[in-house]
Enzyme design. Structure first.
Site, PDB file in Angstrom:
ATOM      1  N   CYS A   2       0.786  -1.069  -0.107  1.00  0.00           N
ATOM      2  CA  CYS A   2       0.095  -0.049  -0.004  1.00  0.00           C
ATOM      3  C   CYS A   2       1.036   1.292  -0.023  1.00  0.00           C
ATOM      4  O   CYS A   2       2.120   1.174   0.059  1.00  0.00           O
ATOM      5  CB  CYS A   2      -0.764   0.180   1.308  1.00  0.00           C
ATOM      6  SG  CYS A   2      -2.109  -1.390   1.430  1.00  0.00           S
ATOM      7  N   LEU A  51      -3.565  -1.650  -1.544  1.00  0.00           N
ATOM      8  CA  LEU A  51      -3.349  -2.986  -2.305  1.00  0.00           C
ATOM      9  C   LEU A  51      -4.069  -4.040  -1.530  1.00  0.00           C
ATOM     10  O   LEU A  51      -3.290  -4.323  -0.445  1.00  0.00           O
ATOM     11  CB  LEU A  51      -1.957  -3.294  -2.530  1.00  0.00           C
ATOM     12  CG  LEU A  51      -1.707  -4.652  -3.217  1.00  0.00           C
ATOM     13  CD1 LEU A  51      -2.022  -4.503  -4.769  1.00  0.00           C
ATOM     14  CD2 LEU A  51      -0.162  -4.850  -3.510  1.00  0.00           C
ATOM     15  N   ASN A  75       0.914   0.631   5.896  1.00  0.00           N
ATOM     16  CA  ASN A  75       1.358  -0.145   4.714  1.00  0.00           C
ATOM     17  C   ASN A  75       2.203  -1.637   5.185  1.00  0.00           C
ATOM     18  O   ASN A  75       3.088  -1.282   6.214  1.00  0.00           O
ATOM     19  CB  ASN A  75       2.482   0.640   3.920  1.00  0.00           C
ATOM     20  CG  ASN A  75       3.174   0.033   2.956  1.00  0.00           C
ATOM     21  OD1 ASN A  75       4.218   0.173   2.500  1.00  0.00           O
ATOM     22  ND2 ASN A  75       2.431  -1.252   2.571  1.00  0.00           N
ATOM     23  N   THR A 317      24.639  -0.611  -7.840  1.00  0.00           N
ATOM     24  CA  THR A 317      24.045  -2.005  -7.769  1.00  0.00           C
ATOM     25  C   THR A 317      22.701  -2.068  -7.513  1.00  0.00           C
ATOM     26  O   THR A 317      21.837  -3.220  -7.979  1.00  0.00           O
ATOM     27  CB  THR A 317      24.752  -2.850  -6.673  1.00  0.00           C
ATOM     28  OG1 THR A 317      24.599  -4.164  -6.532  1.00  0.00           O
ATOM     29  CG2 THR A 317      24.512  -2.369  -5.271  1.00  0.00           C
ATOM     30  N   ARG A 320      21.225  -1.810 -10.912  1.00  0.00           N
ATOM     31  CA  ARG A 320      21.274  -2.893 -12.004  1.00  0.00           C
ATOM     32  C   ARG A 320      20.329  -4.243 -11.679  1.00  0.00           C
ATOM     33  O   ARG A 320      19.943  -4.716 -12.438  1.00  0.00           O
ATOM     34  CB  ARG A 320      22.801  -3.320 -11.447  1.00  0.00           C
ATOM     35  CG  ARG A 320      23.851  -2.553 -11.948  1.00  0.00           C
ATOM     36  CD  ARG A 320      25.252  -3.139 -11.696  1.00  0.00           C
ATOM     37  NE  ARG A 320      26.452  -2.331 -12.350  1.00  0.00           N
ATOM     38  CZ  ARG A 320      27.438  -2.778 -12.050  1.00  0.00           C
ATOM     39  NH1 ARG A 320      27.866  -3.660 -11.019  1.00  0.00           N
ATOM     40  NH2 ARG A 320      28.626  -1.925 -12.579  1.00  0.00           N
TER      41      ARG A 320
END
Length: 580
Positions: A2, A51, A75, A317, A320
């Site tokens: 959420c 959600l 959340n 990183t 990536r």
């Protein structure tokens, strides 16, 4: 996942302010596309983008106590909510929804601000007590769920799931530290999570593989709590494979809603990548319904700007690894899946990164694992949460379960030391705990597969392609003058410069760039661990292949052809055979 936004103590509480908060909350709607809610009490606003995973029908937020004097926007997931509801102090309370988060309002009624340690879950929430207009904001122990705090010129205090919801309206802001509570009554932040390992003192508990295994299985089982279709992210590495193996053993007895008769697993990579091959092999062994997803280097590059906007970092990183996870999450959501289990955290706990081969002694190894866990909220937790929530998918991470951490971090770190003379590779204590001859969890060569960082495992040409792309767009002169353009946390490579320029376009304030960590790193090490090998200071790259002399496909200046995926896979298979 959420999205939450809370603004406390606005000077202006007109309709214009309400409209502004609705507009800012909308920036989080990707995290919670199912419903929106807003509670306003005088000069305090609590917004929510939902959600729906537990109780999709009636669990809309904000949530309340019986008389609606306590309001909370949350959340996350509270895995022990049923046990808490049935506890002596809460069993007399009336609940209006089946949401796992409604219990927070009633816990506050009974225990005040001192209930956080009772929670087992991942969470970030803001709770308003309208009786005295006091409030608290809390973030989970490790920082699996993101949260930011900001301060307005009018004296208001802001909290948001992502930086983009408050960066324009706050004079200063920062990442809310994990394991902390902000209390308006007591003034400022204080730490609520204080486990023994946090002191970094070397533990001495003997290694017990059965206790470690049992605790991890329980961590996976509790995360099968869902009312919507779910799956497992399966790269074919040790960590994700163990998550999938344990989940499939306990699926029938769990509370999880089944999506067909089989567990669904997902893997992404460039065609021919190590992860795709290993992921399919594990899926076939476990008998899952496997979804193999492909992307090209160009598709990944095209998504970089969107990834940086959602993940809110310029760390090399992290970007990536976030990009393939971001692309995979879009595909997963298109299949109707809202929740996935993932394997983040294991490498930090057990010293799984390849640079740990050079740990000089158990004290330094343990201290490095502690540093890595404490920083997870800035790296892997940030990636796993925001890459998936960008498409309305929730990622759960069993390795970062509080009870599992207590067990794993209390083990005498001598057992975590990498000892080739004794047949112990990285994460041997975890591998050994699940090495069951009578009832195998995984094939031997998967159980003992060498560590692959996600950004490497999806295909070695992915990182090489990113570097080539950055080299074409960042000139030598730009990099030479980088310390003038970006005096704070100056990028040292063209790839880092490329990401930083995109980040600054979305988040130009100094407070935003300060949320991103810096410092030298090799193969995902902290700056302190770079000191373990003098050669590393000349090869600073977060890829696992920068662990010279350790990775079977380590970077070689004059042998670039040896990093081809097919060559690397043969080397990995030979290594696994030798270990077994």
């Amino acid at each position: 996942m959420c999205g939450i936004l809370a603004v406390l103590g606005c000077v202006d509480n007109s309709q214009a302010t309400r409209s502004r908060i609705i507009k800012l909350s909308r920036r989080l709607r990707h995290r919670g596309p199912d419903w929106s809610g807003l509670h306003c009490y005088e000069d305090c606003y609590l917004a929510h983008e939902r959600l729906a995973i537990i109780d999709p029908i009636s669990g809309d937020q904000p949530l309340y106590n019986e008389d609606k004097t306590v309001v909370v926007t949350v959340n996350g997931e509270i895995y022990n909510h049923k046990a808490l509801r049935e506890s002596e102090s809460l069993k007399s309370h009336k609940y209006h929804t089946g949401s796992d988060c409604e219990v927070l309002a009633h816990l506050y009624e009974e225990h005040g601000e001192e209930f956080i340690n009772m929670l087992d879950g991942m969470f970030a929430f803001v709770l308003l007590d309208t009786k005295d207009k006091s409030y608290i904001a809390v973030r989970d122990a490790i920082g699996v769920i993101p949260l930011y705090i900001g301060w307005g010129l009018d004296g208001s205090v802001w909290f948001a799931s992502e930086m983009k919801a408050l960066s324009d309206d706050c004079e200063q802001f920062m990442a809310f530290p994990p394991g902390h509570i902000y209390s308006s009554k007591q003034g400022g932040l204080r730490r609520w999570y204080n486990p023994p390992w946090f002191s970094e003192l070397v533990p001495s508990t003997p290694y017990d593989p059965l206790v470690l295994r049992d605790t991890f299985e329980k961590a996976v089982i509790k995360r099968l709590m869902t009312d919507v279709p779910f799956g497992v992210l399966l790269s074919g590495g040790l960590d994700s494979s163990l998550v999938a193996s344990v989940a499939i053993r306990h699926l029938e007895k769990s509370d999880a809603r089944q999506w067909g008769s089989k567990l669904h697993t997902f893997c992404i990579g460039l065609k021919g990548s190590p992860d795709l091959k290993a992921g399919k092999e594990v899926a076939d062994y476990l008998g899952t319904r496997h979804h193999e997803l492909h992307f090209t280097v160009q598709e990944g590059i095209d998504a970089i700007e969107e990834v940086i906007y959602h993940v809110e970092t310029y760390d090399v990183t992290t970007i990536r690894a976030s990009t393939p996870m971001f692309l995979m999450s879009r595909k997963i959501k298109s299949l109707g899946v809202k929740m996935v289990l993932s394997g983040e955290g294991s490498d930090e706990i057990f010293g799984g990164y390849l640079y740990f081969h050079k740990a000089p002694n158990k004290k330094e190894l343990h201290e490095e694992t502690c540093r890595k866990i404490k920083a997870l909220y800035q790296y892997d937790c940030l990636r796993a949460n925001k890459s998936t929530s960008a498409w309305g998918v929730e990622a759960r991470v069993p390795f970062l379960d509080k009870a599992f951490l207590d067990v794993a971090m209390s083990i005498d770190p001598e057992w975590k030391m990498i000892r080739p003379d004794m047949g112990r590779i990285e994460k041997w204590v975890l591998r050994n705990a699940f090495d069951d001859e009578k009832n195998p969890y995984l094939p031997k060569h998967i159980l003992y597969r060498q560590k692959e960082q996600f950004s490497d495992g999806v295909g070695y040409s992915w990182i090489d392609g990113l570097k080539d792309h950055a080299n074409k767009h960042v000139s030598d002169a730009m990099l030479t003058n980088a310390n003038f353009v970006f005096p704070d946390n100056t990028p040292l490579t063209k790839e880092a410069y490329y990401y930083r320029a995109i980040f600054e376009k979305f988040f130009p304030k100094s407070a935003a760039r300060a949320t991103v960590p810096g410092g030298p790193s090799v193969a995902c090490s902290t700056a302190k661990a770079v000191e373990w090998d003098a050669a590393w200071s000349q090869n600073l790259d977060p890829s696992g292949r920068a662990a010279l002399g350790v990775h079977v496909a380590a970077y070689e200046e004059d042998k670039a052809e040896d990093t081809r995926p097919e060559k690397v896979q043969k080397l990995a298979e030979k290594t696994a055979e030798a270990i077994v």
